[in-house]
Design a protein around this motif. Structure first.
Motif, PDB file in Angstrom:
ATOM      1  N   ILE A 165      18.504  54.021  42.372  1.00 41.30           N
ATOM      2  CA  ILE A 165      18.875  53.063  43.416  1.00 41.30           C
ATOM      3  C   ILE A 165      20.278  53.373  43.908  1.00 41.30           C
ATOM      4  N   GLY A 166      20.358  53.858  45.128  1.00 40.35           N
ATOM      5  CA  GLY A 166      21.660  54.190  45.700  1.00 40.35           C
ATOM      6  C   GLY A 166      22.293  52.959  46.325  1.00 40.35           C
ATOM      7  N   ASP A 167      23.595  53.058  46.589  1.00 42.08           N
ATOM      8  CA  ASP A 167      24.312  51.918  47.155  1.00 42.08           C
ATOM      9  C   ASP A 167      23.726  51.439  48.484  1.00 42.08           C
ATOM     10  N   PRO A 168      23.388  52.354  49.427  1.00 45.03           N
ATOM     11  CA  PRO A 168      22.832  51.865  50.694  1.00 45.03           C
ATOM     12  C   PRO A 168      21.513  51.110  50.499  1.00 45.03           C
ATOM     13  N   THR A 169      20.749  51.497  49.472  1.00 43.74           N
ATOM     14  CA  THR A 169      19.491  50.793  49.186  1.00 43.74           C
ATOM     15  C   THR A 169      19.783  49.347  48.769  1.00 43.74           C
ATOM     16  N   VAL A 170      20.813  49.184  47.951  1.00 44.74           N
ATOM     17  CA  VAL A 170      21.203  47.831  47.536  1.00 44.74           C
ATOM     18  C   VAL A 170      21.675  47.034  48.754  1.00 44.74           C
ATOM     19  N   LEU A 171      22.443  47.661  49.627  1.00 48.80           N
ATOM     20  CA  LEU A 171      22.965  46.952  50.805  1.00 48.80           C
ATOM     21  C   LEU A 171      21.819  46.511  51.723  1.00 48.80           C
ATOM     22  N   ASP A 172      20.841  47.385  51.930  1.00 41.58           N
ATOM     23  CA  ASP A 172      19.657  47.022  52.725  1.00 41.58           C
ATOM     24  C   ASP A 172      18.967  45.811  52.111  1.00 41.58           C
ATOM     25  N   LEU A 462      20.103  67.993  51.376  1.00 39.88           N
ATOM     26  CA  LEU A 462      21.216  67.315  52.027  1.00 39.88           C
ATOM     27  C   LEU A 462      21.006  65.813  51.873  1.00 39.88           C
ATOM     28  N   TYR A 463      21.990  65.064  52.313  1.00 39.07           N
ATOM     29  CA  TYR A 463      21.878  63.617  52.248  1.00 39.07           C
ATOM     30  C   TYR A 463      21.584  63.079  53.641  1.00 39.07           C
ATOM     31  N   ASP A 464      20.541  62.258  53.742  1.00 40.74           N
ATOM     32  CA  ASP A 464      20.259  61.600  55.011  1.00 40.74           C
ATOM     33  C   ASP A 464      20.855  60.200  54.917  1.00 40.74           C
ATOM     34  N   ASP A 465      22.029  60.009  55.530  1.00 38.77           N
ATOM     35  CA  ASP A 465      22.724  58.733  55.314  1.00 38.77           C
ATOM     36  C   ASP A 465      22.057  57.570  56.040  1.00 38.77           C
ATOM     37  N   LYS A 466      21.243  57.885  57.044  1.00 38.79           N
ATOM     38  CA  LYS A 466      20.571  56.777  57.742  1.00 38.79           C
ATOM     39  C   LYS A 466      19.462  56.208  56.865  1.00 38.79           C
ATOM     40  N   LYS A 467      18.760  57.094  56.159  1.00 36.51           N
ATOM     41  CA  LYS A 467      17.630  56.625  55.340  1.00 36.51           C
ATOM     42  C   LYS A 467      17.985  56.508  53.866  1.00 36.51           C
ATOM     43  N   ARG A 560      30.325  62.994  45.198  1.00 37.09           N
ATOM     44  CA  ARG A 560      29.115  62.347  44.721  1.00 37.09           C
ATOM     45  C   ARG A 560      27.959  62.876  45.568  1.00 37.09           C
ATOM     46  N   PRO A 561      26.726  62.707  45.116  1.00 34.91           N
ATOM     47  CA  PRO A 561      25.615  63.246  45.913  1.00 34.91           C
ATOM     48  C   PRO A 561      25.618  62.708  47.349  1.00 34.91           C
ATOM     49  N   GLU A 562      26.047  61.461  47.481  1.00 38.18           N
ATOM     50  CA  GLU A 562      26.075  60.882  48.834  1.00 38.18           C
ATOM     51  C   GLU A 562      27.204  61.479  49.678  1.00 38.18           C
ATOM     52  N   ASP A 563      28.089  62.255  49.056  1.00 36.82           N
ATOM     53  CA  ASP A 563      29.154  62.916  49.816  1.00 36.82           C
ATOM     54  C   ASP A 563      28.745  64.319  50.247  1.00 36.82           C
ATOM     55  N   ALA A 564      27.527  64.708  49.939  1.00 35.23           N
ATOM     56  CA  ALA A 564      27.054  66.024  50.363  1.00 35.23           C
ATOM     57  C   ALA A 564      26.986  66.048  51.896  1.00 35.23           C
ATOM     58  N   THR A 565      26.821  67.246  52.438  1.00 41.09           N
ATOM     59  CA  THR A 565      26.662  67.362  53.884  1.00 41.09           C
ATOM     60  C   THR A 565      25.472  66.494  54.313  1.00 41.09           C
ATOM     61  N   THR A 566      25.634  65.786  55.424  1.00 47.87           N
ATOM     62  CA  THR A 566      24.553  64.897  55.858  1.00 47.87           C
ATOM     63  C   THR A 566      23.683  65.604  56.901  1.00 47.87           C
ATOM     64  N   VAL A 567      22.515  65.020  57.146  1.00 48.54           N
ATOM     65  CA  VAL A 567      21.602  65.581  58.128  1.00 48.54           C
ATOM     66  C   VAL A 567      22.256  65.608  59.514  1.00 48.54           C
ATOM     67  N   SER A 568      22.986  64.544  59.862  1.00 46.46           N
ATOM     68  CA  SER A 568      23.612  64.564  61.198  1.00 46.46           C
ATOM     69  C   SER A 568      24.645  65.676  61.292  1.00 46.46           C
TER      70      SER A 568
END
Ligand code: AMP
Length: 581
Positions: A165-172, A462-467, A560-568
């Motif tokens: 469970i990533g932080d954005p998932t908790v925020l959603d 990569l990390y898709d920060d939108k999803k 952190r994994p969420e700091d990886a290059t993003t899809v955008s």
């Protein structure tokens, strides 16, 4: 809420491999939570008892946990370890023993808050005799829990609760629980970016609604998600974005440090928001003496520097300071200088909304000119591409990485990009504008000669920060030395998981999956479109892929994994290839 209720949710969360389902289940859990426990629940679902930046690790070894389990259910340590080997999970081993034990609890009365407190007390126990105390507290706790709760609680001190469970998932899920949809996620994220504390944000939101969120400002002692820099293909492009007058600073190749100061109390945080205060006593001393403010949060780049020759040392030297042992010795050998480049908070005020120009002025008013350890990074005001090129060459000739160009009227955007900062690096002369930070997602077992290394290739993403998911971008099978393959296997084994993690979106299946955790720095010749990978997939089913990927650095320790290059970002890099060509 009874802890056994939370355990029912742990079961449901564990059973899904889809992110949307995770959000849905979590939002139902949050709906059932009281205002006073929501914060604790946010920590517990990530297997913690404090925000991740606090060094409150419960940290018990398998051995100690096995002693606790044995004591709780009248078994022996050897038996627990045997069962653990059999099931491959300490949680399941403990659950089995609990079910068959004469001390079995049918329905546990403990509340979430009580379990949280007891786990927290394990973390706080230190000093002489603490090992025995920790064992006892955990054994007593397990003794008071039902079997399903036992299964999940055991994973918390071991750090093996992997619900993905990533932080954005908790925020959603928080937004969905309180508001009926996910529309408040950006606001919640804004508050989270300023404090990095999910529990704190959740509690403010549950107690005071959206007003509570609006009132969250920076807090000294809670790390801020760092502002990020964009890339552009040319100085001309950059000048277009920045306007007629802009700031330029050398881009130093060290590591980022955030200094939090309250009187004489100093805390340091790394780029990935870890508390690194103990690792850098020289910077702590410097901040005490050389930052003239009652309270402040400033950011800078720490770099090893030879004061006699005024030379910046290369990254390979600087990074030797990132260590847990022999700190004093290395502090003497490789003194650091922190070149301050931004001020976010001053004497009780969050100043992130002030312009860069004003912040820089305030920064120079509190950083002593005679400072030995905390110094101001050089800054010039530039107007055109010609001036950028000149300063860039100067920086390169000093052995620096390049330039950071900064918009004069821009605020400090925590956790955000947005062309307020534009980076220009030496590596931009190459084919790709920059290296790509990929997350290790899976490992391919080695064949032939590589069987003995255990790994013959890796699947990276990569990390898709939108999803809030990890998508695949490349398989890397060549270009690694034998030694590196061995290392991949070592890293992989540690974070190996049985099933594809819920937040990983892939159509390729490696020999085994790993928890998305480790960030690798990859160079490639080109970004191409490919039907195999899921990164930035379009309607025709084409995603992005890396051509001729090469592993450059094993671990980006401060990402952190969420700091990886993003899809955008990869999308931008893809487009920039054409601009240059
Ligand atoms: P990158 O990691 O390549 O995206 O570049 C951003 C990083 O450059 C920041 O996180 C800082 O650690 C570092 N950096 C070096 N010099 C500066 C500077 N003058 N201003 C801002 N960041 C800098």
């Amino acid at each position: 809420m009874k802890f056994s209720k939370l355990s029912e949710y742990y079961e449901k969360l564990e059973a899904t491999s889809k992110r949307l389902e995770l959000v849905d289940i979590l939002s139902k859990l949050f709906k059932e939570s009281d205002d006073d426990e929501i914060g604790k629940i946010c920590y517990l679902i990530q297997g913690r008892v404090a925000p991740f930046f606090e060094p409150t690790e419960i940290g018990m070894s398998e051995n100690l946990a096995a002693i606790s389990i044995a004591r709780a259910f009248g078994s022996s340590k050897e038996e627990v370890i045997k069962s653990y080997r059999h099931f491959g999970s300490m949680g399941i081993a403990a659950q089995q023993l609990s079910q068959n034990s004469k001390f079995k609890v049918q329905s546990s009365k403990l509340s979430v808050a009580e379990v949280f407190e007891r786990l927290h007390s394990i973390a706080k126990t230190g000093g002489e005799g603490s090992v025995e105390k920790k064992i006892t507290i955990l054994a007593d706790l397990l003794n008071d829990l039902d079997s399903v709760s036992v299964k999940h609680v055991v994973n918390i001190p071991l750090g093996t609760l992997r619900l993905g469970i990533g932080d954005p998932t908790v925020l959603d899920a928080l937004s969905l629980a309180k508001h009926g949809d996910k529309s408040l996620r950006p606001r919640l994220e804004g508050a989270y970016n300023k404090t990095s504390d999910l529990g704190f944000v959740a509690e403010a939101f549950f107690k005071k609604g959206i007003e509570g969120i609006k009132n969250i400002h920076l807090i000294v002692g809670k790390p801020i998600r760092p502002a990020l820099a964009e890339r552009l293909p040319s100085a001309d492009e950059a000048v277009k974005r920045l306007g007629q007058e802009f700031a330029a600073e050398p881009k130093l190749d060290g590591f980022r440090v955030a200094v939090h100061k309250k009187g004489d109390e100093i805390k340091l945080f790394s780029r990935n928001l870890e508390n690194t205060t103990n690792a850098f006593p020289d910077i702590v001393e410097g901040a005490k003496k050389e930052v003239k403010a009652k309270s402040a949060i400033l950011e800078g780049e720490a770099i090893a520097y030879n004061p006699t020759t005024s030379e910046f040392l290369p990254f390979q030297e600087t990074t030797k300071r990132r260590r847990k042992y022999k700190i004093e010795e290395m502090t003497k050998k490789l003194p650091l200088i922190m070149f301050a480049f931004d001020l976010l908070y001053l004497n009780g005020q969050d100043i992130t909304q002030k312009s860069y120009k004003e912040r820089r002025k305030l920064l120079s008013s509190i950083v002593s000119k005679e400072g030995q350890i905390i110094r101001l990074v050089e800054e010039r005001t530039l107007h055109n591409a010609q001036e950028v090129a000149e300063f860039f060459n100067e920086a390169i000739s000093q052995g620096l990485e390049g330039l950071m160009l900064k918009k004069l009227d821009s605020p400090y955007v925590a956790g955000g990009r947005g062309f307020h900062w534009i980076k220009f690096k030496r590596s931009q002369a190459g084919e790709l504008t920059d290296s790509v930070d990929c997350v290790l997602l899976g490992v391919y077992s080695g064949r032939g000669k590589r069987t003995e290394f255990g790994a013959g290739g890796l699947l990276v993403g990569l990390y898709d920060d939108k999803k809030d998911e990890f998508v695949t971008v490349s398989r890397i099978g060549t270009g690694l030395t034998d030694e590196e393959f061995r290392k991949v296997n070592e890293i992989g084994k540690d974070i190996k998981v049985k099933h594809k993690p819920a937040r990983v979106n892939s159509e390729i299946t490696p020999s085994y999956w790993v928890e998305p955790k480790v960030v690798l720095k990859i160079y490639a010749d080109e970004i191409t479109r490919s039907p195999i990978h899921t990164a930035g997939r379009d309607k025709e089913g084409f995603g992005y892929a890396l051509r001729f990927p090469r592993l450059m650095k094993f671990r980006e320790a401060d990402k952190r994994p969420e700091d990886a290059t993003t899809v955008s970002e990869i999308e931008e890099m893809y487009k920039q290839q054409f601009v240059r060509k």
